[in-house]
Write a protein that holds these residues in place. Structure first.
Motif, PDB file in Angstrom:
ATOM      1  N   ARG A   1       0.823  -1.212   0.000  1.00 52.44           N
ATOM      2  CA  ARG A   1       0.000   0.000   0.000  1.00 52.44           C
ATOM      3  C   ARG A   1       0.853   1.257   0.000  1.00 52.44           C
ATOM      4  O   ARG A   1       1.968   1.268   0.519  1.00 52.44           O
ATOM      5  N   ILE A   2       0.288   2.319  -0.572  1.00 53.28           N
ATOM      6  CA  ILE A   2       0.922   3.623  -0.457  1.00 53.28           C
ATOM      7  C   ILE A   2       0.699   4.152   0.960  1.00 53.28           C
ATOM      8  O   ILE A   2      -0.150   3.660   1.698  1.00 53.28           O
ATOM      9  N   ARG A   3       1.478   5.164   1.359  1.00 56.44           N
ATOM     10  CA  ARG A   3       1.356   5.735   2.699  1.00 56.44           C
ATOM     11  C   ARG A   3       0.036   6.497   2.847  1.00 56.44           C
ATOM     12  O   ARG A   3      -0.576   6.909   1.862  1.00 56.44           O
ATOM     13  N   VAL A   4      -0.367   6.717   4.091  1.00 55.87           N
ATOM     14  CA  VAL A   4      -1.622   7.418   4.361  1.00 55.87           C
ATOM     15  C   VAL A   4      -1.589   8.829   3.791  1.00 55.87           C
ATOM     16  O   VAL A   4      -2.562   9.297   3.180  1.00 55.87           O
ATOM     17  N   ASP A   5      -0.448   9.541   3.966  1.00 57.73           N
ATOM     18  CA  ASP A   5      -0.376  10.900   3.440  1.00 57.73           C
ATOM     19  C   ASP A   5      -0.463  10.905   1.916  1.00 57.73           C
ATOM     20  O   ASP A   5      -0.981  11.850   1.310  1.00 57.73           O
ATOM     21  N   ALA A   6       0.024   9.841   1.281  1.00 64.43           N
ATOM     22  CA  ALA A   6      -0.075   9.742  -0.173  1.00 64.43           C
ATOM     23  C   ALA A   6      -1.519   9.509  -0.605  1.00 64.43           C
ATOM     24  O   ALA A   6      -1.964  10.018  -1.639  1.00 64.43           O
ATOM     25  N   GLU A   7      -2.269   8.738   0.194  1.00 65.77           N
ATOM     26  CA  GLU A   7      -3.690   8.552  -0.098  1.00 65.77           C
ATOM     27  C   GLU A   7      -4.443   9.868  -0.023  1.00 65.77           C
ATOM     28  O   GLU A   7      -5.312  10.160  -0.846  1.00 65.77           O
ATOM     29  N   VAL A   8      -4.101  10.686   0.980  1.00 64.64           N
ATOM     30  CA  VAL A   8      -4.762  11.980   1.138  1.00 64.64           C
ATOM     31  C   VAL A   8      -4.416  12.886  -0.039  1.00 64.64           C
ATOM     32  O   VAL A   8      -5.282  13.555  -0.622  1.00 64.64           O
TER      33      VAL A   8
END
Length: 442
Positions: free
Chosen positions: A388-395
């Protein structure tokens, strides 16, 4: 023994069909790309094109040999490694009137689009490199053996008498089940069920559905491997089932909400195309209408049921491809007729209930194998590379995080205000934001 003779007419048709199946990949990219949020559009579309590229390389090196090379009942050998021996001379085992090279190229397109199909389950959250690595391994360990089982000379399901004209089990059921596993292992998006996520470009969805419908004539009718009556029948049944499913889906939407939506129309057409795929060269046009009418309600129900659960199969790949593929495979056992295709079999309505049992066995075997193997591949892969991509990248958005690009820029409100504006957000700007925008624009 007389040497096989190449038919120029059959060769021309399969050349065109190969191009039509390739055309389905950008069609799928537009279909999927329009359904997602704008900040995910590029990544979504690139997953389709990336799948075609990496699977093609694998297919030339080893995939075709594992799927169609001489071997055991479970897997082909390596006699065609690197397309060795795959030349313009026909291979009478598969297509006596076509160049062997053309048959291999035609099958390559099927392998490529299968990986692209399950990308719809992992929108917004899977790393692009991890997706490509999974697609490469999955094609080798799942798709190639399945293709050998069903289509390869000596494959155990083919020997048993299972019918799959153009990929109901090999392509759609395997992709749908794999999508389910991917969605479960990766988990939901961080804002799943908390933020409304609506298609950012419905015309893209309709364009993609139209491209898929057009390309599907090559997918199904091309699988006759000849310009003959069976190809003509497959073309007509493909069109009939898609139309029947589209109409049924629209009526279900009208009953449920009072409106028939453009996205629903596109989805219904694709469900019909999926459902007819295993049956296209074995059933009559009337039977194709029945398959479209019967498959649509089941996929419709599963899609709406999934939306109430915690499973984040983003574009409902399992409901549209897995479920419709299962329906099509089973209904092939009901409606198949040797009057349509003498090398096929008669189904339940022609006095042969055994075929339904064989089709069910093929479905169960495909579901069990694709599901188990996909979970095993993901479990091993995540030990090597983050999935998975990082949470900040999802945002921020996966397009920027993974590719450093945006699908839309230069005229968005987000460019003026310095903040992202999602579809459905308020678009009223404060006085301070307007003044700041004016200063930035000079």
């Amino acid at each position: 023994m007389q040497a096989p003779t190449i038919s120029s007419g059959d060769t021309a048709w399969v050349l065109i069909s190969t191009a039509l199946v390739l055309f389905m990949v950008p069609g799928l990219a537009f279909f999927y790309g329009g359904l997602v949020r704008s900040k995910s559009a590029l990544n979504t579309m690139l997953m389709s094109l990336g799948a075609l590229a990496i699977v093609t390389v694998q297919w030339v090196l080893v995939g075709y040999s594992l799927a169609f090379g001489p071997g055991s009942t479970w897997i082909g050998g390596l006699s065609f490694f690197g397309f060795q021996g795959v030349t313009a001379t026909p291979n009478p085992t598969y297509a006596a009137a076509l160049p062997h090279l053309l048959f291999a190229a035609f099958q390559a397109m099927f392998a490529g689009i299968t990986v692209a199909l399950f990308s719809g389950a992992i929108i917004d959250r899977m790393r692009f490199v991890a997706y490509l690595a999974f697609g490469l391994i999955w094609t080798t360990l799942v798709y190639d053996p399945l293709a050998h089982w069903v289509w390869g000379d000596g494959g155990w399901l083919r020997t048993l008498g299972a019918l799959d004209f153009a990929g109901g089990t090999v392509v759609h059921i395997s992709a749908g089940v794999t999508a389910l596993v991917l969605a479960k292992v990766l988990g939901p998006r961080r804002d799943f069920r908390r933020v409304p996520t609506v298609p950012h470009n419905v015309p893209f969805v309709l364009l993609g559905a139209g491209m898929l419908w057009f390309g599907w004539f090559g997918f199904n009718a091309g699988s006759a491997l000849a310009a003959d009556g069976i190809a003509a029948n497959a073309l007509v049944t493909t069109h009939a089932a898609a139309a029947a499913s589209l109409l049924t889906w629209s009526l279900l939407e009208l009953y449920k909400s009072g409106r028939a939506t453009a996205v629903g129309v596109a989805t219904g057409a694709v469900v019909g195309l999926v459902a007819i795929t295993p049956a296209a060269g074995f059933v009559t046009p009337m039977s194709a209408l029945a398959i479209g009418f019967l498959a649509a309600p089941v996929s419709f129900f599963v899609l709406h049921y999934r939306a109430k659960t915690s499973l984040d199969d983003t574009l409902d790949v399992f409901a549209c491809h897995g479920v419709a593929g299962i329906m099509g495979a089973v209904l092939t056992g009901v409606f198949a007729s040797k009057d349509v295709n003498p090398i096929g079999a008669d189904g339940l309505l022609r006095g042969n209930p055994t075929l339904v049992g064989i089709q069910l066995l093929a479905v169960v075997a495909t579901v069990a194998f694709a599901g188990t193997a996909s979970f095993g591949i993901l479990s091993a892969l995540k030990l090597v590379v983050p999935l998975r991509i990082r949470v900040d990248a999802e945002v921020q958005g996966i397009d920027l995080a993974e590719h450093g690009e945006e699908a839309y820029h230069g005229s968005d409100l987000s460019d003026l205000t310095g903040r992202r504006t999602a579809l459905g957000d308020a678009v009223v700007l404060s006085a301070s934001e307007m003044r700041g925008a004016a200063v930035r624009r000079g």
